[in-house]
Design a protein around this motif. Structure first.
Motif, PDB file in Angstrom:
ATOM      1  N   GLU A   1     -22.988 -13.056  87.596  1.00  0.00           N
ATOM      2  CA  GLU A   1     -23.622 -14.105  88.381  1.00  0.00           C
ATOM      3  C   GLU A   1     -23.778 -13.620  89.809  1.00  0.00           C
ATOM      4  O   GLU A   1     -22.913 -12.946  90.344  1.00  0.00           O
ATOM      5  CB  GLU A   1     -22.810 -15.403  88.335  1.00  0.00           C
ATOM      6  CG  GLU A   1     -21.375 -15.262  88.762  1.00  0.00           C
ATOM      7  CD  GLU A   1     -20.577 -16.557  88.616  1.00  0.00           C
ATOM      8  OE1 GLU A   1     -21.163 -17.629  88.647  1.00  0.00           O
ATOM      9  OE2 GLU A   1     -19.352 -16.453  88.489  1.00  0.00           O
TER      10      GLU A   1
ATOM     11  N   VAL B   1     -27.403 -16.531  86.680  1.00  0.00           N
ATOM     12  CA  VAL B   1     -26.345 -16.164  85.749  1.00  0.00           C
ATOM     13  C   VAL B   1     -27.004 -15.455  84.573  1.00  0.00           C
ATOM     14  O   VAL B   1     -28.000 -15.939  84.032  1.00  0.00           O
ATOM     15  CB  VAL B   1     -25.571 -17.404  85.243  1.00  0.00           C
ATOM     16  CG1 VAL B   1     -24.457 -16.975  84.303  1.00  0.00           C
ATOM     17  CG2 VAL B   1     -25.013 -18.209  86.396  1.00  0.00           C
ATOM     18  N   SER B   2     -26.460 -14.317  84.210  1.00  0.00           N
ATOM     19  CA  SER B   2     -26.970 -13.606  83.040  1.00  0.00           C
ATOM     20  C   SER B   2     -25.851 -13.463  82.018  1.00  0.00           C
ATOM     21  O   SER B   2     -24.692 -13.247  82.380  1.00  0.00           O
ATOM     22  CB  SER B   2     -27.457 -12.215  83.441  1.00  0.00           C
ATOM     23  OG  SER B   2     -27.736 -11.468  82.277  1.00  0.00           O
TER      24      SER B   2
ATOM     25  N   TRP C   1     -29.646 -16.842  81.835  1.00  0.00           N
ATOM     26  CA  TRP C   1     -28.856 -17.958  81.298  1.00  0.00           C
ATOM     27  C   TRP C   1     -29.041 -19.191  82.175  1.00  0.00           C
ATOM     28  O   TRP C   1     -29.156 -20.312  81.696  1.00  0.00           O
ATOM     29  CB  TRP C   1     -27.381 -17.571  81.231  1.00  0.00           C
ATOM     30  CG  TRP C   1     -26.518 -18.653  80.666  1.00  0.00           C
ATOM     31  CD1 TRP C   1     -25.843 -19.604  81.383  1.00  0.00           C
ATOM     32  CD2 TRP C   1     -26.280 -18.940  79.296  1.00  0.00           C
ATOM     33  NE1 TRP C   1     -25.196 -20.450  80.530  1.00  0.00           N
ATOM     34  CE2 TRP C   1     -25.437 -20.068  79.239  1.00  0.00           C
ATOM     35  CE3 TRP C   1     -26.689 -18.349  78.094  1.00  0.00           C
ATOM     36  CZ2 TRP C   1     -24.997 -20.623  78.039  1.00  0.00           C
ATOM     37  CZ3 TRP C   1     -26.249 -18.893  76.906  1.00  0.00           C
ATOM     38  CH2 TRP C   1     -25.421 -20.024  76.883  1.00  0.00           C
ATOM     39  N   ARG C   2     -29.060 -18.966  83.475  1.00  0.00           N
ATOM     40  CA  ARG C   2     -29.199 -20.070  84.410  1.00  0.00           C
ATOM     41  C   ARG C   2     -29.830 -19.530  85.687  1.00  0.00           C
ATOM     42  O   ARG C   2     -29.426 -18.476  86.190  1.00  0.00           O
ATOM     43  CB  ARG C   2     -27.821 -20.660  84.731  1.00  0.00           C
ATOM     44  CG  ARG C   2     -27.803 -21.663  85.872  1.00  0.00           C
ATOM     45  CD  ARG C   2     -28.022 -23.066  85.365  1.00  0.00           C
ATOM     46  NE  ARG C   2     -27.817 -24.057  86.422  1.00  0.00           N
ATOM     47  CZ  ARG C   2     -28.794 -24.613  87.135  1.00  0.00           C
ATOM     48  NH1 ARG C   2     -30.046 -24.255  86.941  1.00  0.00           N
ATOM     49  NH2 ARG C   2     -28.527 -25.516  88.054  1.00  0.00           N
TER      50      ARG C   2
END
Lengths: 181, 428
Positions: B360, B377-378, B385-386
């Motif tokens: 992140e 975020v990965s 992801w996000r």
């Protein structure tokens, strides 16, 4: 950084990619926030971001690398499929703090919670948090206990569900004024 | 109008005692009970469709005569769910979205997302690409400030300003069209560098623009600082102290107009901002006039940075504009005819997308409206992801009730215009 050891409720300090993350207990977030502002000089709350980790840690199809991720400088590091490290709870709330002074420091204050749990508001500590927390509540459904005006900010007031949750469907929203109501 | 002389971030004299931020709800100025009982308070809705709100902003204002005694802002009419949409797209497709969020700071929003991807990837960007990014960032800042200045002029009754600004704005967009192929949503940044090389003629065209625009800034200054109408409608209007500005999360020019010498380009340099010479305009008055001055002075500084970047781009004409990292970067077009491996790479990147290591990051850059932040975020997969954007306008609108209190209704729009808010940015 040794200065963070005294932060109330501190669970761990993560240093990654040049950023510092302080994970604190959910119940003591308010204390930690107050300590960071008053003792360590984090006077500026840049951002509050929630994240939903529902379904996190499943195997990422076809991914190459190790648990730390793939080293881009080594070609063809064909390792096992990457499985992201499990997260302690479903949701994270990250407060991006900045010490606005001549030697600026940024830190991420993070806490974890499950659906139905609440986290204390920091509006009294940083007034910026007013809308930022409303946004996290609106889109992620995280309740900030003690917020003076806990209503939605981006979605309509009568909206059902919290769109940024991972279990919120894509394309499932009703089309208004379509004649099919 | 006083320009701050200190190099320290804080240290401007206090503009007023204590705080003006409403309590207990910082973004909601509530009518005092005694005032409401007089029966003179009238609630008026501005917007969401009102010609002077630059978009779909709704301001619920309580008026006693002409005085603002209560106020709150209602937003979300332009909420498009970009953050949700980006989670459904592979990383390199998601780069299309940020420029639609803040549709005036298109390039910078794209840049902050790409910088976040690059931070997660740990990829090295060639110097030429970085200089091009800097030149375009500053041109983009000029573009955004021009729209702000033109529409601010409209609010204050300085109608001709709008035409002067939009004329120059078109010229900036011509440069963007030359580089990216389209006027506004260029999608020119690519993880690892740029989507294409910069056209050979760009440097000369951009220099010609800079030379001409230098003169135009003088025109703008004459139209503002020597204009009685402008002066009287901005001086001492919407004052916010340095302390309150920090507490409210104001950023960028709004912070610098309150005497805070804070510019991310100087204090936490990204790209090559530590290698160019420029000054940070800071004013201490904290009013609408100071906010306007900061932005007009900033256009001049942007020109300085852009010109220095153009010199570097010219020297680097033959250098690569994207990293040679075949797992992330599309192979050169001509190789697709001859190399099987390149064809496979191209196919994999276009269909599946590249993968970004888990982690992140929060990346913040100095956008035209302030701190453009991007939290990413990965999970190690091909899709983010996000993604979360820190929108400077979102917080500036939340701060508007603090600035508007005890002012007249006529100042309301002038104050909100001086904060340079953009509904696309705030609603995302």
């Amino acid at each position: 950084m040794s200065g963070y050891k005294q932060v109330p409720g501190l669970l761990e300090v993560n240093e990654a990619l040049g950023e510092t993350t302080l994970v604190v207990e959910r119940e003591r977030l308010g204390e930690a926030a107050l300590y960071l502002r008053d003792e360590l000089g984090f006077n500026y709350l840049a951002d509050v971001a929630g994240a939903d980790y529902l379904g996190w840690g499943g195997e990422v199809a076809g991914s190459w690398g190790s648990a730390e991720g793939r080293d881009l400088n080594v070609p063809y590091t064909l390792g096992p499929s990457l499985v992201a490290k499990p997260k302690p709870k479903r949701f994270s709330v990250s407060y991006h703090l900045l010490a606005l002074r001549d030697d600026p420091v940024r830190v991420r204050l993070q806490t974890w919670l499950d659906d139905g749990e609440e986290v204390a508001t920091v509006v009294e500590i940083w007034p910026t948090a007013d809308w930022l927390e409303r946004e996290v509540y609106d889109l992620m459904g995280i309740v900030f206990a003690g917020h003076p005006n806990p209503v939605r900010v981006l979605m309509p007031e009568d909206w059902e569900g919290h769109p940024l949750r991972k279990d919120y469907p894509i394309g499932g929203e009703p089309v208004r004024f379509s004649g099919e109501e | 109008m006083t320009a701050a002389r200190t190099d320290s971030v804080v240290g401007a004299p206090a503009l007023y005692e204590g705080t003006k931020i409403p309590s207990p709800i910082p973004s909601w100025l509530q009518v005092p009970e005694a005032r409401r009982e007089t029966g003179n308070v009238l609630q008026v809705n501005f917007g969401p469709n009102h010609p002077s709100t630059h978009g779909v902003l709704r301001l619920v204002v309580d008026l006693d005569g002409e005085e603002i005694v209560g106020m709150r802002a209602v937003i979300g009419y332009l909420h498009t769910g970009f953050e949700k949409s980006m989670e459904q797209k592979s990383w390199w497709k998601a780069i299309n979205y940020p420029s639609r969020i803040d549709y005036l700071a298109t390039f910078q929003n794209e840049l902050v997302f790409v910088l976040a991807i690059e931070k997660l990837l740990g990829i090295e960007v060639p110097p030429k690409a970085t200089w091009v990014r800097m030149a375009l960032s500053e041109l983009n800042r000029i573009h955004s400030h021009l729209i702000w200045l033109g529409t601010m002029g409209l609010e204050l009754g300085v109608q001709s300003m709008y035409m002067y600004c939009f004329d120059q704005r078109e010229r900036v967009l011509d440069l963007f069209e030359m580089v990216t192929g389209v006027r506004v949503h260029g999608r020119y940044c690519q993880a690892g560098g740029l989507a294409e090389d910069i056209p050979a003629a760009f440097v000369d065209e951009a220099r010609a623009f800079c030379g001409n625009f230098q003169k135009m800034i003088g025109e703008y200054e004459r139209l503002t600082w020597q204009n009685k109408m402008w002066q009287r409608r901005t001086d001492g209007i919407g004052v916010v102290s340095a302390e309150d500005a920090i507490r409210l999360g104001l950023s960028g020019p709004n912070l610098r107009a309150s005497g805070l010498n804070w510019d991310i380009r100087k204090r936490e340099p990204y790209l090559f901002y530590d290698q160019v010479e420029f000054d940070v305009p800071v004013y201490e008055d904290g009013d609408s006039g100071a906010r306007a001055r900061v932005r007009i002075d900033e256009m001049r500084e942007s020109l300085r940075i852009a010109e220095q970047s153009l010199d570097k781009i010219e020297q680097m004409a033959a250098e690569p504009w994207i990293a040679d990292e075949r797992k992330v970067v599309l192979p050169p077009r001509e190789e697709l005819q001859t190399s099987m491996e390149s064809l496979i790479h191209h196919f994999k990147i276009v269909t599946e997308g590249y993968r970004v290591p888990a982690g992140e990051v929060y990346v913040a850059i100095e956008g035209p409206r302030g701190e453009e932040g991007c939290y990413v975020v990965s999970d190690g997969g091909a899709k983010p992801w996000r993604v979360h954007f820190r929108a400077p306008s979102f917080l500036a609108i939340a701060a508007a009730p603090t600035l508007c209190q005890e002012h007249l209704i006529a100042d309301l729009i002038a104050i909100s215009a001086s904060l340079d808010t953009l509904m696309g940015d705030s609603d995302r």
